[in-house]
Design an enzyme around this catalytic site. Structure first.
Site, mmCIF file in Angstrom:
data_model
loop_
_atom_site.group_PDB
_atom_site.id
_atom_site.type_symbol
_atom_site.label_atom_id
_atom_site.label_comp_id
_atom_site.label_asym_id
_atom_site.label_seq_id
_atom_site.Cartn_x
_atom_site.Cartn_y
_atom_site.Cartn_z
ATOM 1 N N GLY A 31 0.832 -1.196 0.000
ATOM 2 C CA GLY A 31 0.000 0.000 0.000
ATOM 3 C C GLY A 31 0.864 1.241 0.000
ATOM 4 O O GLY A 31 2.040 1.206 0.329
ATOM 5 N N GLY A 33 0.470 5.909 0.314
ATOM 6 C CA GLY A 33 -0.385 7.066 0.514
ATOM 7 C C GLY A 33 0.380 8.348 0.311
ATOM 8 O O GLY A 33 1.483 8.357 -0.254
ATOM 9 N N GLY A 34 -0.205 9.448 0.782
ATOM 10 C CA GLY A 34 0.375 10.755 0.549
ATOM 11 C C GLY A 34 1.716 10.965 1.210
ATOM 12 O O GLY A 34 2.524 11.776 0.761
ATOM 13 N N MET A 35 1.988 10.251 2.301
ATOM 14 C CA MET A 35 3.226 10.457 3.041
ATOM 15 C C MET A 35 4.301 9.427 2.718
ATOM 16 O O MET A 35 5.468 9.658 2.993
ATOM 17 C CB MET A 35 2.942 10.406 4.546
ATOM 18 C CG MET A 35 2.306 11.656 5.087
ATOM 19 S SD MET A 35 3.480 12.852 5.714
ATOM 20 C CE MET A 35 4.125 12.041 7.157
ATOM 21 N N GLY A 36 3.949 8.282 2.188
ATOM 22 C CA GLY A 36 4.979 7.283 1.958
ATOM 23 C C GLY A 36 4.447 5.949 1.497
ATOM 24 O O GLY A 36 3.343 5.848 0.967
ATOM 25 N N VAL A 38 4.053 1.565 2.234
ATOM 26 C CA VAL A 38 3.972 0.474 3.196
ATOM 27 C C VAL A 38 4.459 -0.800 2.521
ATOM 28 O O VAL A 38 4.019 -1.135 1.418
ATOM 29 C CB VAL A 38 2.529 0.268 3.705
ATOM 30 C CG1 VAL A 38 2.521 -0.778 4.820
ATOM 31 C CG2 VAL A 38 1.937 1.570 4.208
ATOM 32 N N LYS A 52 6.285 0.933 7.414
ATOM 33 C CA LYS A 52 5.981 2.228 6.806
ATOM 34 C C LYS A 52 7.266 3.023 6.643
ATOM 35 O O LYS A 52 8.068 3.097 7.569
ATOM 36 C CB LYS A 52 5.039 3.043 7.683
ATOM 37 C CG LYS A 52 3.689 2.425 7.974
ATOM 38 C CD LYS A 52 2.894 3.385 8.824
ATOM 39 C CE LYS A 52 1.545 2.792 9.236
ATOM 40 N NZ LYS A 52 0.758 3.747 10.029
ATOM 41 N N ASP A 145 -9.708 8.577 14.388
ATOM 42 C CA ASP A 145 -9.844 8.365 12.946
ATOM 43 C C ASP A 145 -10.237 6.924 12.635
ATOM 44 O O ASP A 145 -9.743 6.327 11.682
ATOM 45 C CB ASP A 145 -8.545 8.724 12.223
ATOM 46 C CG ASP A 145 -8.752 8.856 10.712
ATOM 47 O OD1 ASP A 145 -9.848 9.291 10.296
ATOM 48 O OD2 ASP A 145 -7.829 8.520 9.949
#
Length: 416
Positions: A31, A33-36, A38, A52, A145
């Site tokens: 996976g 996402g916006g930050m990095g 996985v 991560k 969240d």
């Protein structure tokens, strides 16, 4: 044979990916996402892990502080329903975090592929997650969240992940900037959408109610074509949540959990008890319902088969579901805070920029977590190890300063 859609899907490493980090061999991508990114990793002793890594382009002061906060939170909490902390280095040139690897889909993907859960299985899921969240709250934390993508359905039952937004309930200050709302809009309670601080336990009760609603029906309390309309619905006290298609026996529980006023919602122990009552009314014990839930959702329980899914009451979709989101252990992206200028057609469930509320204006928010899917391509075993030497781990002076500030902040607030 096609890959099992209920298992974690991996894609091969790209040439620029590291092959080893902090003693973990990286085997494939699961996976991003916006930050990095996985990765599926493996320790020297053979322990699987979700690793991560933060992108170099976003490794700034704020990103390090938030990532270090998630690490400290994971060190603080524990339990059989929490994906366990393994190791981390927030001060490295590319900060990284390794957590327990859960071989199973997240709840959103599961519902998309397999359909809804029956009322007794929803009650079992509710009892399990409510008990886990109650343990988190005992540590003075709120998740803040919780959403279907943050509930993993592994072979030993559901587990909660992604505590990147978790905050101490009694903290007078947090890392969130003033007038900024963070979270996932589709599962966000009204007080969080309104920017109320500090956030307390009822926030997670509401979010859990939204998760259970999704498990039972495939939809959220409020839905709209764009994020602006969605926030208007969430913060409008006169707008009741959408409980259409909810099994009759679940309506009282979900109605109370999704109440507009935090004080009107049940406590987590009360949620557990109500779920137990629903299960026992079906002639089952809680343990039996838990075993049924795991048997229904565990990856091994669903070998791929041609043709449509069998339809039973409240377990099969009655409407088109959203596109598959194949993410299991999402990175914690924290994009820069921007003005509330979301595109008119922004998807409320996948829109990711931070939305900053201005004084005397309609509140906004951002999806602080969420990742793009990894393409279904199971990692072959046995594998060919790439003969690449691990990159040296470096620590900057700024990273050490951030870590020291964070340790001092937690030491002042901790109850022990």
């Amino acid at each position: 044979m096609p890959p099992n859609e209920d298992r974690v899907q991996t894609t091969p490493l790209s040439p620029e990916d590291p092959t080893e980090l902090g003693g973990f061999e990286l085997l494939g991508r699961i996976g991003h996402g916006g930050m990095g990114q996985v990765y599926l990793g493996e320790s020297q002793g053979g322990e699987p892990a979700a690793v991560k890594i933060i992108k170099p382009s976003v490794v700034d002061f704020e990103a390090r502080v938030r990532f270090a906060q998630e690490i400290e939170v994971l060190k603080t909490i524990w339990g059989p329903r929490i994906a366990a902390f393994l190791d981390a280095d927030p001060e490295a040139e590319r900060p990284w975090l390794a957590t327990e690897y859960v071989d199973g889909p997240d709840l959103r993907r599961y519902v998309t592929v397999n359909g809804f859960l029956s009322s007794v299985l929803v009650a079992s899921l509710g009892a399990t997650l409510a008990e886990a969240l109650a343990g988190v709250h005992k540590q003075g934390l709120v998740h803040r969240d919780l959403k279907p993508a943050n509930v993993l359905l592994g072979p030993n039952g559901p587990k909660i992940i992604d505590f990147g937004l978790a905050v101490f309930t009694e903290a007078s200050t947090t890392l969130t900037a003033p007038n900024t709302v963070m979270g996932t809009p589709t599962c966000m309670p009204p007080e969080q959408a309104n920017g109320v601080k500090p956030l307390t336990a009822p926030v997670d009760v509401y979010a859990l109610g939204a998760v259970l609603l999704y498990a039972a029906t495939g939809h959220y309390p409020y839905h709209a074509e764009n994020i602006h309309v969605l926030f208007h619905l969430i913060t409008d006290k006169s707008k009741d949540p959408d409980l259409s298609d909810v099994p009759e026996e679940l309506v009282p529980l979900l109605t109370s959990m999704l109440a507009y006023e935090p004080a009107a919602r049940p406590t987590l122990p009360e949620v557990v008890q109500q779920c137990r009552t629903l299960i026992e009314a079906q002639g089952l014990t809680v343990a039996q319902a838990r075993r049924r839930l795991t048997a229904r959702t565990a990856p091994a329980a669903h070998p791929p088969a041609p043709g449509p899914l069998p339809q039973t009451a409240h377990e099969a979709p009655t409407r088109a579901l959203p596109p598959t989101e194949a993410v299991t252990e999402p990175v914690t992206p924290t994009p820069p805070t921007i003005a509330f200028t979301a595109p008119h057609d922004a998807d409320p469930e996948s829109y990711t920029p931070t939305l900053k509320t201005e004084p005397d204006t309609e509140p906004g928010a951002h999806v602080a977590h969420g990742t793009e899917p990894a393409l279904p391509a199971p990692l072959p075993r046995p594998r060919t190890r790439r003969p690449a030497a691990p990159a040296p781990v470096r620590h900057s002076a700024q990273a050490r300063k951030v870590a020291q500030q964070l340790r001092e902040s937690y030491a002042q607030r901790a109850a022990f």
